[in-house]
Design a protein around this motif. Structure first.
Motif, PDB file in Angstrom:
ATOM      1  N   LEU A 184      45.743  56.312  34.453  1.00 49.37           N
ATOM      2  CA  LEU A 184      46.409  56.490  35.106  1.00 49.37           C
ATOM      3  C   LEU A 184      45.087  55.990  36.302  1.00 49.37           C
ATOM      4  N   LEU A 185      43.956  56.566  35.810  1.00 47.88           N
ATOM      5  CA  LEU A 185      42.282  56.177  36.894  1.00 47.88           C
ATOM      6  C   LEU A 185      41.904  54.124  36.653  1.00 47.88           C
ATOM      7  N   GLU A 204      43.417  51.900  34.889  1.00 44.13           N
ATOM      8  CA  GLU A 204      44.023  51.317  35.667  1.00 44.13           C
ATOM      9  C   GLU A 204      44.472  50.693  37.161  1.00 44.13           C
ATOM     10  N   GLU A 205      44.104  52.112  37.787  1.00 46.05           N
ATOM     11  CA  GLU A 205      43.671  52.257  39.631  1.00 46.05           C
ATOM     12  C   GLU A 205      42.880  50.830  39.667  1.00 46.05           C
ATOM     13  N   THR A 206      41.373  51.318  38.845  1.00 47.55           N
ATOM     14  CA  THR A 206      40.338  50.692  38.727  1.00 47.55           C
ATOM     15  C   THR A 206      40.430  48.813  38.783  1.00 47.55           C
ATOM     16  N   THR A 207      41.335  48.959  37.911  1.00 48.66           N
ATOM     17  CA  THR A 207      41.522  47.397  37.707  1.00 48.66           C
ATOM     18  C   THR A 207      41.805  46.377  39.101  1.00 48.66           C
ATOM     19  N   ARG A 208      42.737  47.048  40.037  1.00 48.04           N
ATOM     20  CA  ARG A 208      43.078  47.291  41.337  1.00 48.04           C
ATOM     21  C   ARG A 208      42.765  47.194  42.743  1.00 48.04           C
ATOM     22  N   ARG A 209      41.375  48.523  42.596  1.00 43.99           N
ATOM     23  CA  ARG A 209      40.797  48.777  43.768  1.00 43.99           C
ATOM     24  C   ARG A 209      39.629  49.343  43.085  1.00 43.99           C
ATOM     25  N   LEU A 212      37.572  52.526  43.330  1.00 42.39           N
ATOM     26  CA  LEU A 212      38.420  54.080  43.747  1.00 42.39           C
ATOM     27  C   LEU A 212      37.784  54.906  44.670  1.00 42.39           C
ATOM     28  N   ALA A 218      37.568  60.165  43.350  1.00 46.09           N
ATOM     29  CA  ALA A 218      38.613  59.316  41.886  1.00 46.09           C
ATOM     30  C   ALA A 218      37.778  59.286  40.792  1.00 46.09           C
ATOM     31  N   HIS A 263      38.004  60.436  37.423  1.00 51.35           N
ATOM     32  CA  HIS A 263      37.987  59.125  36.531  1.00 51.35           C
ATOM     33  C   HIS A 263      36.577  58.782  35.570  1.00 51.35           C
TER      34      HIS A 263
END
Length: 104
Positions: A13-14, A16-21, A23, A27, A31
């Motif tokens: 999940l983390l 995936e989230e690092t590809t968007r913004r 952290l 967080a 990660h």
């Protein structure tokens, strides 16, 4: 009570989230921790938890702990169950260790 989340899922999940913004600091530290300590893939962890949950004395929280730690010794299993009000016999401990070894 919320469903426990295994470390491998947190890692996915983390990541995936690092590809968007970028952290937040907490967080990013979570990660980093998950990158260091998640030893199995999310799919392998899910299979291990599913197999552990077939045992009548293993609840969801303990199954996730076992999947995250991947204990190798009986003492580690007993420590994980120390706060549970379930006394384990040698056969149960051995079965848990077999299941974990199968998924390593």
């Amino acid at each position: 009570m919320p469903e426990p989340v295994p470390l491998s899922k947190v890692k996915d999940l983390l990541t995936e989230e690092t590809t968007r913004r970028t952290l937040p600091r907490e967080a990013a530290l979570a990660h980093q921790h998950s990158e260091l300590f998640a030893r199995l893939s999310d799919e392998a962890t899910a299979k291990l938890i599913e197999e552990l949950r077939t045992l009548p004395f293993v609840d969801a929280a303990v199954a996730v702990k076992i999947a995250d730690i991947l204990p190798q010794y009986p003492e580690e299993i007993r420590l994980l169950f120390s706060k549970e009000r379930v006394p384990l016999d040698e056969e149960q401990v051995g079965r848990l260790l077999e299941i974990v070894a199968h998924h390593r």
